[in-house]
Design an enzyme around this catalytic site. Structure first.
Site, PDB file in Angstrom:
ATOM      1  N   TYR A  64       0.831  -1.207   0.000  1.00 56.20           N
ATOM      2  CA  TYR A  64       0.000   0.000   0.000  1.00 56.20           C
ATOM      3  C   TYR A  64       0.867   1.259   0.000  1.00 56.20           C
ATOM      4  CZ  TYR A  64      -3.742   3.251   1.233  1.00 56.20           C
ATOM      5  OH  TYR A  64      -4.636   4.300   1.229  1.00 56.20           O
ATOM      6  N   SER A  75      -6.328   1.482  -4.370  1.00 50.70           N
ATOM      7  CA  SER A  75      -6.442   2.875  -3.954  1.00 50.70           C
ATOM      8  C   SER A  75      -5.069   3.539  -4.054  1.00 50.70           C
ATOM      9  CB  SER A  75      -7.025   2.953  -2.538  1.00 50.70           C
ATOM     10  OG  SER A  75      -7.429   4.255  -2.229  1.00 50.70           O
ATOM     11  N   ASP A 125     -17.601   4.509  -7.415  1.00 45.21           N
ATOM     12  CA  ASP A 125     -16.510   4.871  -6.514  1.00 45.21           C
ATOM     13  C   ASP A 125     -16.434   6.391  -6.446  1.00 45.21           C
ATOM     14  OD1 ASP A 125     -14.229   5.243  -5.051  1.00 45.21           O
ATOM     15  OD2 ASP A 125     -13.005   3.811  -6.165  1.00 45.21           O
ATOM     16  N   HIS A 184     -15.722   2.034  -3.710  1.00 41.13           N
ATOM     17  CA  HIS A 184     -14.295   1.897  -3.414  1.00 41.13           C
ATOM     18  C   HIS A 184     -13.970   0.566  -2.749  1.00 41.13           C
ATOM     19  CE1 HIS A 184     -10.391   3.759  -3.408  1.00 41.13           C
ATOM     20  NE2 HIS A 184     -10.226   3.544  -2.121  1.00 41.13           N
TER      21      HIS A 184
END
Length: 699
Positions: free
Chosen positions: A473, A553, A636, A671
């Site tokens: 991430y 993301s 989203d 999302h």
């Protein structure tokens, strides 16, 4: 029988041929638009794809044509249906959420296995659980979800949020717990809000944005205000508690201490855990007064004891410490000083403090007296991730625990005795003992040591390399820790290796680790991830032709950026709901919050820096790219799908080799939160079939 086998053989050969054949991508028109700032003009030929797919026909047509090509390709992948079936088998297990106890009544969520949405149950002492809210009948496609919920202090009422089609917008409703019937109260225009009940159930505090005149799913989120809703009254009569019209980017949410005495108003402007704190004595009807000013540090409430408030803070402690603050004077006393581990959170349980820490990305939970005296370590069931520990006046609470090969379990904890008791253990149709997890450390480009978890079947022959899925991430102070995932289990069950890199930008080692991967240090994130891939190859765990990467993301940005920078290192890339246009990200919905991590492109240094790594702007012809499957969703409204649309269009227009560069666009999803189980399974099957084929796992 021979005829049937021949027919199956022809079908498989046809599917394989379809996968190997060059792809005829849908034509995507280009426009003359440019992003011009600071004397730099950057072409933006696909800006028209930023429009809302729900209201703009040409974008909707583009989405439909892209999905037709993508789904046609995915249908030809070997083992796709077998993967979907196995995912369905493993997802079919009973799972529970952490209980919350109010007025002696227990509230918890449960999913029987393949229900699209989990069901909220209530259980009074000595009684059997009963259904309080079942969201599954709310929509035929299962895409309307029960989001946040909060019982009143006495357990008689419940505020709950309805989330439709994956959007971040919420509608709040009220339910009578005894009758199971809704009250007439309905509250709209709620997003990113806490729900805090006033003691004795007369009403609750919540945050909302002004009603938007423009597009609901694209407009920038500004002017969030804190309100109090009195039961039985219309939303128009709600009392405004706090706002900052002079600072429209600031948002505010309310917290009420367990004893009901104090209302805390937490103010933030971005995502960087920098807060102001205001306080009011509810019983005295005080107006909010400043307790902490300046958006400089994290102040996360652990609990209260009379006039004393306990906070987790990073003020003068980059890895975190616990302090006591006098609510009347603001005087601060250190209770638990900064240690070598990162303090993730803290909670007050009776007259004890529980501190959840991360030690090399693994949970260690410690117990302290209110004067800071160490009282031992909370006995966890193993090496993994623990979370929960909701504060309580009686010192009793619940926490959850899981690891890569350990399904989630729920434990009851008593801080007075420091004892834990297993309440529920998820039972999945596999043997955890068949899997192993190790942690390795590798050197990044600048020499920084970075930890990485590696998980796989124990019987895997490690004398040779294997298809490997590398995930990370790298942003917003969010730590990546061991956790159970059915989809990852299926990847490992098929013979693949799963790796999780704890790269900079996260919170694994406190503020310095986060700062090392944000703003003008963002390239460190990409270097750490690239070095993780190189380490897996150097150790013989995998090869370049067997390495797939995945992230969602901010992690989608990560995958897009490293694919541009090192396309030779990866066989397949799976960027999900990614932030792909780093010059215009702040133009939509929640994007303006991300300036804390990405920088303000109205300033020349950030415009130039972001342009250098922006995935959309750096797709370069002349290099062979890995196979890429972009995933996003039409609803989203956090990372709007236009990011992925533009990036996919740029990939398909560039001369980057013959491997597929596809986009899969989910409908009636957002999302990630609220996504129905059947959509989760279908998407995971497509991802593993795609990555498995291009890494050699499913050929």
């Amino acid at each position: 029988m021979a005829v049937r086998l021949f027919a199956v053989s022809v079908m498989l050969m046809s599917a394989a041929a379809a996968v190997a054949a060059p792809i005829a991508y849908p034509a995507t028109k280009t426009g003359p638009e440019v992003e011009a700032r600071h004397g730099i003009s950057v072409p933006d030929p696909y800006r028209w794809l930023e429009a809302d797919v729900r209201t703009e026909p040409q974008v909707a047509n583009w989405v439909e044509s892209q999905n037709q090509v993508t789904m046609g390709y995915l249908a030809g992948l070997p083992k796709r249906e077998a993967i979907r079936q196995r995912l369905t088998e493993l997802y079919n297990f009973e799972r529970f959420g952490l209980p919350r106890v109010r007025g002696g009544v227990q509230f918890f969520t449960r999913n029987s296995g393949l229900q699209n949405q989990s069901v909220l149950y209530v259980q009074a002492p000595g009684a059997e659980p009963r259904v309080l809210i079942d969201p599954n009948p709310w929509a035929k496609d299962g895409a309307t979800a029960l989001a946040e919920w909060q019982p009143s202090e006495d357990g008689k009422l419940l505020v709950y949020a309805v989330q439709d089609g994956g959007t971040d917008w919420r509608t709040l409703k009220l339910r009578d717990v005894a009758t199971g019937q809704d009250l007439p109260d309905v509250i709209e225009w709620v997003k990113s809000s806490a729900i805090a009940w006033k003691k004795h159930g007369s009403g609750f505090y919540y945050s909302r944005f002004p009603e938007q005149a423009g597009p609901k799913y694209l407009g920038v989120s500004l002017n969030q205000k804190l309100y109090f809703h009195k039961l039985g009254t219309p939303q128009s009569a709600d009392t405004l508690i706090f706002e900052t019209p002079e600072h429209p980017k600031r948002g505010h949410f309310g917290q009420v201490t367990d004893d009901g005495r104090w209302l805390l108003i937490i103010t933030a402007e971005g995502t960087d855990d920098r807060y102001e704190v205001r306080i009011a004595d509810i019983a005295k009807g005080e107006k909010p007064r400043a307790l902490v000013t300046g958006l400089d540090h994290d102040w996360s409430l652990a609990g209260s004891n009379g006039d004393m408030l306990y906070f987790r803070t990073n003020k003068d402690a980059p890895r975190g410490r616990i302090v006591a603050m006098n609510a009347l004077t603001g005087a601060i006393t250190e209770v638990v000083g900064q240690g070598p581990a990162t303090l993730n959170s803290a909670s007050l349980l009776g007259n004890r403090l529980v501190a959840e820490t991360l030690e090399d990305a693994k949970s260690v939970v410690r117990l302290y007296a209110l004067d800071g005296k160490p009282l031992g370590v909370v006995p966890l069931p193993g090496i993994g991730t623990a979370g929960g520990f909701e504060s309580s006046e009686d010192g009793k609470t619940y926490f959850g625990f899981s690891s890569f090969a350990t399904p989630a379990s729920i434990w009851r904890y008593d801080a007075a005795s420091n004892q834990v008791e297993l309440v529920r253990q998820a039972k999945v149709a596999f043997n955890p003992a068949d899997y192993t997890v190790s942690q390795i450390f590798y050197a990044s480009k600048d020499g920084t040591k970075v930890p990485m978890f590696v998980a796989h079947r124990k019987d895997l022959d490690l004398s040779k390399p294997h298809p490997t899925l590398l995930y990370s991430y790298g942003g917003f102070n969010i730590s990546q820790t061991p956790g159970f995932s059915v989809s990852r289990l299926v990847w490992m069950e098929m013979g693949g290796v799963f790796a999780l890199a704890n790269i900079r930008g996260g919170g694994e080692y406190g503020k310095a680790w986060h700062d090392g991967g944000r703003l003008l240090n963002k390239q460190n994130v990409f270097d750490d991830f690239i070095a993780a891939g190189e380490a897996l190859v150097a150790k013989g765990i995998t090869t370049k032709g067997q390495l797939a990467i995945q992230g969602g993301s901010n992690g989608g940005l990560l995958v897009g950026a490293v694919t541009n920078q090192r396309p030779d290192l990866f066989a397949a890339a799976l960027p999900a709901v990614g932030v792909m246009d780093m010059l215009r990200y702040a133009n939509w919905t929640a994007g303006r919050y991300w300036v804390d991590d990405y920088g303000d492109v109205t300033k020349p240094e950030f415009f130039r820096y972001n342009l250098a790594y922006s995935p959309y702007h750096n797709v370069k012809s002349g290099k062979d790219y890995p196979a890429i499957l972009v995933t996003t969703a039409d609803t989203d409204d956090r990372v709007v799908p236009g990011h992925s649309f533009k990036y996919a269009a740029a990939l398909q227009a560039a001369k980057i080799g013959d491997k597929p560069h596809l986009i899969r666009i989910e409908t009636r999803a957002g999302h990630g939160s609220g996504k129905p189980t059947d959509k989760i399974i279908a998407e995971a099957a497509d991802l593993w079939a795609f990555a498995g084929y291009w890494t050699g796992l499913t050929k």
